[in-house]
Scaffold this motif. Structure first.
Motif, short mmCIF file in Angstrom:
data_model
loop_
_atom_site.label_atom_id
_atom_site.label_comp_id
_atom_site.label_asym_id
_atom_site.label_seq_id
_atom_site.Cartn_x
_atom_site.Cartn_y
_atom_site.Cartn_z
N SER A 23 0.81 -1.21 0.00
CA SER A 23 0.00 0.00 0.00
C SER A 23 0.84 1.26 0.00
O SER A 23 0.31 2.37 -0.06
CB SER A 23 -0.93 0.02 1.23
OG SER A 23 -1.86 -1.04 1.17
N GLN A 28 2.83 0.42 -4.36
CA GLN A 28 1.73 0.66 -5.31
C GLN A 28 2.22 0.53 -6.76
O GLN A 28 1.57 -0.07 -7.60
CB GLN A 28 1.17 2.07 -5.09
CG GLN A 28 0.34 2.22 -3.84
CD GLN A 28 -1.15 1.99 -4.09
OE1 GLN A 28 -1.61 1.98 -5.22
NE2 GLN A 28 -1.89 1.80 -3.02
N LYS A 32 1.35 -2.41 -9.71
CA LYS A 32 0.93 -1.99 -11.06
C LYS A 32 1.75 -2.69 -12.14
O LYS A 32 1.20 -3.23 -13.11
CB LYS A 32 1.05 -0.47 -11.19
CG LYS A 32 0.80 0.08 -12.60
CD LYS A 32 1.07 1.57 -12.64
CE LYS A 32 1.09 2.10 -14.06
NZ LYS A 32 -0.20 2.34 -14.62
N GLN A 35 1.16 -6.39 -12.45
CA GLN A 35 -0.11 -6.63 -13.14
C GLN A 35 -0.01 -6.38 -14.64
O GLN A 35 -0.51 -7.16 -15.45
CB GLN A 35 -1.21 -5.74 -12.55
CG GLN A 35 -1.87 -6.27 -11.30
CD GLN A 35 -2.85 -7.40 -11.59
OE1 GLN A 35 -3.09 -7.76 -12.72
NE2 GLN A 35 -3.43 -7.94 -10.52
N CYS A 46 -0.75 -9.14 -1.76
CA CYS A 46 -0.49 -7.78 -1.25
C CYS A 46 -0.51 -7.81 0.27
O CYS A 46 -1.54 -8.14 0.87
CB CYS A 46 -1.56 -6.81 -1.77
SG CYS A 46 -1.62 -6.66 -3.56
N TYR A 52 -5.16 -2.58 1.15
CA TYR A 52 -4.69 -2.15 -0.17
C TYR A 52 -5.80 -1.44 -0.94
O TYR A 52 -6.94 -1.91 -1.00
CB TYR A 52 -4.20 -3.34 -0.99
CG TYR A 52 -3.68 -2.94 -2.36
CD1 TYR A 52 -2.41 -2.39 -2.50
CD2 TYR A 52 -4.47 -3.09 -3.49
CE1 TYR A 52 -1.94 -2.00 -3.73
CE2 TYR A 52 -4.00 -2.70 -4.73
CZ TYR A 52 -2.73 -2.15 -4.85
OH TYR A 52 -2.28 -1.76 -6.07
N ARG A 53 -5.45 -0.31 -1.55
CA ARG A 53 -6.34 0.40 -2.47
C ARG A 53 -5.59 0.66 -3.76
O ARG A 53 -4.42 1.04 -3.74
CB ARG A 53 -6.81 1.72 -1.86
CG ARG A 53 -7.71 1.57 -0.64
CD ARG A 53 -8.18 2.94 -0.15
NE ARG A 53 -9.07 2.82 0.99
CZ ARG A 53 -9.63 3.84 1.62
NH1 ARG A 53 -9.37 5.09 1.21
NH2 ARG A 53 -10.43 3.65 2.65
N ASN A 54 -6.26 0.47 -4.86
CA ASN A 54 -5.66 0.65 -6.18
C ASN A 54 -5.62 2.13 -6.53
O ASN A 54 -6.38 2.62 -7.36
CB ASN A 54 -6.44 -0.16 -7.22
CG ASN A 54 -5.82 -0.09 -8.59
OD1 ASN A 54 -4.79 0.54 -8.80
ND2 ASN A 54 -6.44 -0.76 -9.55
N HIS A 58 -4.53 0.70 -11.80
CA HIS A 58 -3.94 -0.32 -12.67
C HIS A 58 -4.93 -1.45 -12.98
O HIS A 58 -5.97 -1.59 -12.34
CB HIS A 58 -2.67 -0.89 -12.04
CG HIS A 58 -2.91 -1.56 -10.70
ND1 HIS A 58 -3.58 -2.75 -10.56
CD2 HIS A 58 -2.56 -1.19 -9.44
CE1 HIS A 58 -3.63 -3.10 -9.29
NE2 HIS A 58 -3.03 -2.16 -8.58
N THR A 60 -6.36 -5.26 -13.11
CA THR A 60 -6.40 -6.28 -12.06
C THR A 60 -6.75 -7.64 -12.66
O THR A 60 -7.53 -8.41 -12.08
CB THR A 60 -7.43 -5.90 -10.97
OG1 THR A 60 -8.71 -5.68 -11.60
CG2 THR A 60 -7.02 -4.64 -10.24
#
Length: 357
Positions: A23, A28, A32, A35, A46, A52-54, A58, A60
């Motif tokens: 995170s 982060q 990305k 992925q 993660c 975790y927040r995107n 990115h 997924t």
């Protein structure tokens, strides 16, 4: 000659990767790239103390597992490592304040790293990429074109307990096939430290003006965070191809110009309607004043609680006003690392982010 797998086999025999500090700033960007750009990865775990927040938006498409916990908790870490082939360890405590909690720094950065290493061995994890920092070799003397075999670890690193704790963490490796990467000072989206802190200082100063400090000839080398994340991916791949590089350190830079740090920061200050002072402050006079303030605060703190703003932190000023730049030839030759993002692209992406602060 050892029978190492081919580069093509990496995309056939895909692996699961655990990212600690997922995170965070570097984490982060690493998620990305795993992925969107890394065909050798089938799934991602993660791991962070924060959910975790995107934040980077990115893709997924690859399987992702989210675990919230502390890297010092062996039970949670062992659970996170189930079915994992490689750990990329980004998690760290990064305080460089003059009142930083040294016990906490060593607890997270050293004990936490050792716990990860022990759990990885017990879980039969084959590969480990440890993200350290160039700060472990940045002392009171300038560094010009520093390389892995020419830079010694100083007795008194500029960034104090933080840098010492990161070096102590490096010394824990040796029982597992591990690559240690040492990125220079990072900038880019999600940055809570370098540029963001200087913008904060500027906004808290009269006229939204960041004081320029003059130390004759000062040059600094910064790296876009996306390129540091890409170096982690390349380190992972090279470790799979050649376990013989285990235990080695690699300096990570990119093609961002080596320049005066205040010239580097200027476009980002302009983006948020801040500016640099027209007349620079003399470095040595400023350092003497800041050190005297620190001595006074240290003496009265047992009797009166006081917290000084970060603009009065002599460590930060020393670091910013000492020349440090490096040679990444070893990373280019041994890791086949080349920056993924150009300086122009890095700057454009960063301007968008800092402009929203």
């Amino acid at each position: 000659m050892a029978d190492y797998p081919s580069l093509q086999s990496l995309t056939i025999n895909k692996i699961s990767v655990l990212v600690t500090g997922s995170s965070g700033f570097l984490g982060q960007h690493l998620i990305k790239l795993l992925q969107e750009e890394d065909d050798s990865v089938s799934s991602i775990v993660c791991f962070d103390k924060r959910p975790y927040r995107n934040n980077l938006g990115h893709k997924t498409e690859k399987s992702m597992k989210f675990i919230t916990g502390d890297i010092r908790d062996d039970k949670v870490v062992t659970t996170a490592m189930e079915g994992v082939d490689c750990v990329i360890h980004c998690a760290a405590e990064t305080s460089i304040d003059f009142n930083a909690d040294e016990k906490s720094l060593f607890s997270v950065n050293v004990d936490g790293t050792e716990n990860l290493l022990n759990c990885a061995i017990e879980s039969n994890v084959r590969y480990f990429v440890h993200v350290s920092t160039i700060d472990v070799i940045c002392g009171p003397d300038p560094i010009y074109y520093g390389a892995e075999n020419t830079c010694m670890v100083p007795k008194k690193p500029v960034l104090g307990p933080y840098a010492r704790s990161k070096y102590e963490a490096e010394l824990r490796f040796g029982r597992l096939s591990t690559v240690i990467v040492r990125p220079t000072l990072l900038y880019g989206e999600e940055d809570p430290y370098f540029v963001s802190q200087l913008i904060k200082v500027a906004k808290s100063s009269p006229g939204n003006c960041l004081p320029r400090v003059d130390n004759v000839f000062t040059r600094t080398q910064v790296t876009y965070v996306g390129n540091a994340a890409w170096a982690c991916c390349k380190a992972k791949d090279r470790l799979r191809l050649d376990p013989g590089i285990g235990g080695e350190q690699f300096i990570i830079t990119d093609d961002t110009p080596v320049q005066d740090p205040f010239d580097f920061i200027k476009p980002y200050l302009d983006q948020v309607n801040c500016r640099l002072s027209d007349r620079p402050l003399p470095y040595w006079i400023l350092i003497i004043i800041l050190e005297l303030i620190l001595i006074v605060v240290t003496l009265i703190r047992p009797f009166y609680s006081i917290d000084l703003p970060e603009k009065y932190n002599p460590r930060r000023v020393r670091y910013l006003c000492t020349t440090f730049f490096f040679n990444r030839n070893k990373s280019t030759l041994r890791l086949t690392y080349q920056p993924l993002y150009t300086p122009d692209d890095s700057k454009k992406r960063s301007l968008v982010y800092y402009g929203k602060l």
